[in-house]
Design a protein around this motif. Structure first.
Motif, PDB file in Angstrom:
ATOM      1  N   ASN A 156       0.624  -1.143   0.050  1.00 54.23           N
ATOM      2  CA  ASN A 156      -0.094   0.071   0.043  1.00 54.23           C
ATOM      3  C   ASN A 156       0.702   1.174  -0.002  1.00 54.23           C
ATOM      4  OD1 ASN A 156      -2.394   1.338  -0.245  1.00 54.23           O
ATOM      5  ND2 ASN A 156      -2.716   1.547   1.911  1.00 54.23           N
ATOM      6  N   GLU A 157       1.984   1.462  -0.724  1.00 51.34           N
ATOM      7  CA  GLU A 157       2.907   2.480  -0.829  1.00 51.34           C
ATOM      8  C   GLU A 157       3.218   2.744  -2.529  1.00 51.34           C
ATOM      9  OE1 GLU A 157       5.924   1.439   2.888  1.00 51.34           O
ATOM     10  OE2 GLU A 157       6.590   1.433   0.673  1.00 51.34           O
ATOM     11  N   MET A 158       2.891   4.039  -2.556  1.00 50.72           N
ATOM     12  CA  MET A 158       3.266   4.572  -3.948  1.00 50.72           C
ATOM     13  C   MET A 158       4.518   5.674  -3.770  1.00 50.72           C
ATOM     14  SD  MET A 158      -0.402   5.155  -5.520  1.00 50.72           S
ATOM     15  CE  MET A 158       0.021   5.558  -7.288  1.00 50.72           C
ATOM     16  N   THR A 159       5.226   5.567  -4.613  1.00 47.27           N
ATOM     17  CA  THR A 159       6.291   6.481  -4.653  1.00 47.27           C
ATOM     18  C   THR A 159       6.354   7.341  -5.737  1.00 47.27           C
ATOM     19  OG1 THR A 159       7.476   4.840  -3.573  1.00 47.27           O
ATOM     20  CG2 THR A 159       8.928   6.399  -4.517  1.00 47.27           C
ATOM     21  N   VAL A 160       6.516   8.669  -5.595  1.00 43.89           N
ATOM     22  CA  VAL A 160       7.034   9.783  -6.564  1.00 43.89           C
ATOM     23  C   VAL A 160       8.261   9.463  -7.094  1.00 43.89           C
ATOM     24  CG1 VAL A 160       6.949  12.126  -6.941  1.00 43.89           C
ATOM     25  CG2 VAL A 160       5.462  11.549  -5.462  1.00 43.89           C
ATOM     26  N   LYS A 161       8.297   9.529  -8.470  1.00 42.59           N
ATOM     27  CA  LYS A 161       9.792   9.175  -8.987  1.00 42.59           C
ATOM     28  C   LYS A 161      10.114  10.641  -9.676  1.00 42.59           C
ATOM     29  CE  LYS A 161      10.756   5.188  -8.036  1.00 42.59           C
ATOM     30  NZ  LYS A 161      11.814   4.742  -7.316  1.00 42.59           N
ATOM     31  N   SER A 162       9.052  11.396 -10.286  1.00 41.74           N
ATOM     32  CA  SER A 162       9.647  12.733 -10.746  1.00 41.74           C
ATOM     33  C   SER A 162       8.401  13.708 -10.596  1.00 41.74           C
ATOM     34  CB  SER A 162      10.035  12.463 -12.265  1.00 41.74           C
ATOM     35  OG  SER A 162       8.525  12.104 -12.919  1.00 41.74           O
ATOM     36  N   VAL A 163       9.025  15.186 -10.428  1.00 43.37           N
ATOM     37  CA  VAL A 163       8.191  16.330 -10.526  1.00 43.37           C
ATOM     38  C   VAL A 163       8.676  17.110 -11.615  1.00 43.37           C
ATOM     39  CG1 VAL A 163       7.440  18.199  -8.798  1.00 43.37           C
ATOM     40  CG2 VAL A 163       8.205  15.932  -7.979  1.00 43.37           C
ATOM     41  N   LYS A 168      11.224  23.308 -14.747  1.00 42.34           N
ATOM     42  CA  LYS A 168      12.189  22.218 -14.856  1.00 42.34           C
ATOM     43  C   LYS A 168      11.586  20.886 -14.545  1.00 42.34           C
ATOM     44  CE  LYS A 168      13.169  24.110 -10.044  1.00 42.34           C
ATOM     45  NZ  LYS A 168      13.942  25.138  -9.738  1.00 42.34           N
ATOM     46  N   LEU A 169      12.382  19.913 -14.736  1.00 38.73           N
ATOM     47  CA  LEU A 169      12.075  18.238 -14.386  1.00 38.73           C
ATOM     48  C   LEU A 169      12.847  17.986 -13.113  1.00 38.73           C
ATOM     49  CD1 LEU A 169      10.694  15.686 -14.833  1.00 38.73           C
ATOM     50  CD2 LEU A 169      12.513  15.245 -16.446  1.00 38.73           C
ATOM     51  N   ILE A 170      12.130  17.448 -12.142  1.00 41.36           N
ATOM     52  CA  ILE A 170      13.123  17.027 -11.078  1.00 41.36           C
ATOM     53  C   ILE A 170      12.841  15.349 -10.608  1.00 41.36           C
ATOM     54  CG2 ILE A 170      13.373  17.479  -8.440  1.00 41.36           C
ATOM     55  CD1 ILE A 170      12.115  20.281  -8.773  1.00 41.36           C
ATOM     56  N   ASN A 171      13.820  14.672 -10.681  1.00 41.46           N
ATOM     57  CA  ASN A 171      13.802  13.250 -10.477  1.00 41.46           C
ATOM     58  C   ASN A 171      14.018  13.247  -8.958  1.00 41.46           C
ATOM     59  OD1 ASN A 171      13.803  12.418 -13.148  1.00 41.46           O
ATOM     60  ND2 ASN A 171      15.743  12.679 -13.569  1.00 41.46           N
ATOM     61  N   VAL A 172      13.205  11.970  -8.480  1.00 38.74           N
ATOM     62  CA  VAL A 172      13.047  11.840  -7.047  1.00 38.74           C
ATOM     63  C   VAL A 172      13.687  10.455  -6.593  1.00 38.74           C
ATOM     64  CG1 VAL A 172      11.756  11.677  -4.893  1.00 38.74           C
ATOM     65  CG2 VAL A 172      11.082  13.401  -6.810  1.00 38.74           C
ATOM     66  N   GLY A 174      14.658   7.045  -3.936  1.00 34.49           N
ATOM     67  CA  GLY A 174      14.003   6.848  -2.793  1.00 34.49           C
ATOM     68  C   GLY A 174      13.081   5.933  -2.947  1.00 34.49           C
ATOM     69  N   THR A 175      12.205   4.919  -2.131  1.00 33.54           N
ATOM     70  CA  THR A 175      11.172   4.616  -2.196  1.00 33.54           C
ATOM     71  C   THR A 175      10.356   4.600  -0.833  1.00 33.54           C
ATOM     72  OG1 THR A 175      12.064   2.412  -1.450  1.00 33.54           O
ATOM     73  CG2 THR A 175      12.027   2.774  -3.905  1.00 33.54           C
ATOM     74  N   GLY A 176       8.886   4.481  -1.174  1.00 30.37           N
ATOM     75  CA  GLY A 176       8.229   4.235   0.120  1.00 30.37           C
ATOM     76  C   GLY A 176       7.958   5.756   0.800  1.00 30.37           C
ATOM     77  N   TYR A 177       7.631   5.378   2.263  1.00 29.41           N
ATOM     78  CA  TYR A 177       7.122   6.674   3.066  1.00 29.41           C
ATOM     79  C   TYR A 177       8.577   7.323   3.760  1.00 29.41           C
ATOM     80  CZ  TYR A 177       2.378   5.660   1.776  1.00 29.41           C
ATOM     81  OH  TYR A 177       1.213   5.525   1.108  1.00 29.41           O
ATOM     82  N   LYS A 178       9.612   6.312   3.516  1.00 31.91           N
ATOM     83  CA  LYS A 178      10.851   7.018   4.391  1.00 31.91           C
ATOM     84  C   LYS A 178      11.078   8.344   3.864  1.00 31.91           C
ATOM     85  CE  LYS A 178      12.173   2.069   4.987  1.00 31.91           C
ATOM     86  NZ  LYS A 178      13.152   0.898   4.689  1.00 31.91           N
ATOM     87  N   PRO A 179      11.732   9.365   4.753  1.00 35.34           N
ATOM     88  CA  PRO A 179      12.058  10.453   4.257  1.00 35.34           C
ATOM     89  C   PRO A 179      13.754  10.223   3.777  1.00 35.34           C
ATOM     90  CG  PRO A 179      12.092  10.555   6.663  1.00 35.34           C
ATOM     91  CD  PRO A 179      11.432   9.235   6.275  1.00 35.34           C
ATOM     92  N   GLU A 180      13.951   9.602   2.729  1.00 36.32           N
ATOM     93  CA  GLU A 180      15.481   9.214   2.427  1.00 36.32           C
ATOM     94  C   GLU A 180      15.381   9.558   0.950  1.00 36.32           C
ATOM     95  OE1 GLU A 180      16.199   6.097   5.745  1.00 36.32           O
ATOM     96  OE2 GLU A 180      16.439   5.376   3.502  1.00 36.32           O
ATOM     97  N   GLY A 181      16.488   9.990   0.338  1.00 38.63           N
ATOM     98  CA  GLY A 181      16.518  10.127  -1.112  1.00 38.63           C
ATOM     99  C   GLY A 181      17.017  11.546  -1.513  1.00 38.63           C
ATOM    100  N   GLU A 182      17.136  11.724  -2.653  1.00 38.69           N
ATOM    101  CA  GLU A 182      17.510  12.897  -3.247  1.00 38.69           C
ATOM    102  C   GLU A 182      16.627  13.636  -4.303  1.00 38.69           C
ATOM    103  OE1 GLU A 182      22.351  12.353  -2.848  1.00 38.69           O
ATOM    104  OE2 GLU A 182      21.377  11.850  -4.819  1.00 38.69           O
ATOM    105  N   LEU A 183      16.585  14.986  -4.494  1.00 40.17           N
ATOM    106  CA  LEU A 183      15.997  15.591  -5.444  1.00 40.17           C
ATOM    107  C   LEU A 183      16.881  15.988  -6.596  1.00 40.17           C
ATOM    108  CD1 LEU A 183      13.558  17.739  -3.549  1.00 40.17           C
ATOM    109  CD2 LEU A 183      13.143  15.599  -4.625  1.00 40.17           C
ATOM    110  N   ILE A 184      17.055  15.588  -7.700  1.00 45.41           N
ATOM    111  CA  ILE A 184      17.882  15.919  -8.928  1.00 45.41           C
ATOM    112  C   ILE A 184      17.280  16.778  -9.817  1.00 45.41           C
ATOM    113  CG2 ILE A 184      19.413  14.986 -10.512  1.00 45.41           C
ATOM    114  CD1 ILE A 184      19.661  12.461  -8.715  1.00 45.41           C
ATOM    115  N   GLU A 185      17.720  18.119 -10.048  1.00 52.86           N
ATOM    116  CA  GLU A 185      17.231  18.726 -11.016  1.00 52.86           C
ATOM    117  C   GLU A 185      17.839  18.247 -12.508  1.00 52.86           C
ATOM    118  OE1 GLU A 185      16.863  23.182  -8.490  1.00 52.86           O
ATOM    119  OE2 GLU A 185      17.355  22.920 -10.611  1.00 52.86           O
TER     120      GLU A 185
END
Length: 196
Positions: A156-163, A168-172, A174-185
Motif C-alpha cells: 500500500n505504498e506509492m512513490t513519486v519518481k519525478s516532479v 524544470k524536471l526534478i527526479n526523485v 528513494g522508495t516508500g514513505y521513508k524520508p530518504e533520497g535526493e531531488l535531482i534537477e
C-alpha cells in the motif's frame, strides 16, 4: 481495410451494442449473430471450462466414497437378510432402500455453504468482496500475490519518481514513505537532500 486489421484500428465500423449520440450515417451489415464481435466474445466465454477449487474436488471425492460405501453396505445387508434370516425379498428390498436413503448425508451441502458464507462475511468485514462462495476457499489457499504495480498492492505504498514544474524536471530517488533520497534537477544537475 483488410479483415486481419486489429479491432482498435478499424475505422468507420460500428459494432453491435455501440451507442451513437448524434449524426446520420448509412451502413452495410458485415456480420450477424455469432459472427459479430459480441458473438465471438460469447462463444469464447462458453468455451471456458469451470475449474473446481481443491475444496470442491475433495467434497466430490468424499461424496463418491460415501456413495460406494453405502451401496456396498446395502448389498451386504440385503444378502445377509435374504440368506441368513430368510426375510421376504420385497419387504427386505424396501427396508434396505429406506436405510440407504437415510444414510446419505443430505446436510453436507448446507453445512459447506454455511462455512463458506461465514468466510465471505469475514472477508467483507475486512473490506474484500467475494463474487462467489468458493472464491473464499481459493483465496485462502493463495501464498503469493503478483502485481504489475509493485508496492501498491502488497505494501500500500506509492512513490513519486519525478516532479515536473513549469521551469524544470526534478527526479526523485528513494522508495516508500521513508524520508530518504535526493531531488535531482535534470537541467542543472543540482542535488538537494530530502529532509523529513
Amino acid at each position: 481495410m483488410s479483415e486481419e486489421t486489429v479491432l482498435g484500428d478499424r475505422t468507420n465500423m460500428v459494432f453491435s451494442g455501440t451507442s451513437i449520440s448524434s449524426g446520420t450515417a448509412r451502413g452495410i451489415v458485415v456480420a450477424t449473430g455469432e459472427d459479430t464481435e459480441i458473438g465471438q466474445i460469447n462463444r469464447s466465454m462458453k468455451e471456458v471450462e469451470d475449474m473446481k477449487t481443491p475444496l470442491l474436488q475433495q467434497i466430490d471425492t468424499f461424496g463418491k466414497v460415501i456413495l460406494i460405501v453405502i451401496l456396498v453396505l446395502a448389498l451386504v445387508l440385503f444378502s445377509f437378510g435374504l440368506i441368513i434370516h430368510d426375510y421376504e425379498w420385497g419387504e427386505l428390498l424396501l427396508s434396505v432402500i429406506g436405510l440407504t436413503v437415510a444414510a446419505i448425508p443430505e446436510g453436507l451441502p448446507a453445512i459447506l455453504t454455511m462455512i463458506l458464507a461465514l468466510g465471505v462475511q469475514t472477508m467483507a468485514d475486512k473490506k474484500a468482496i467475494m463474487r462467489t462462495l468458493p472464491s473464499v476457499e481459493t483465496l485462502g489457499a493463495v501464498t503469493v500475490i503478483c502485481s504489475d504495480k509493485t508496492g501498491t498492492l502488497t505494501k500500500n505504498e506509492m512513490t513519486v519518481k519525478s516532479v515536473i514544474t513549469r521551469d524544470k524536471l526534478i527526479n526523485v530517488t528513494g522508495t516508500g514513505y521513508k524520508p530518504e533520497g535526493e531531488l535531482i534537477e535534470e537541467e542543472t544537475g543540482k542535488q538537494a537532500d530530502v529532509k523529513g
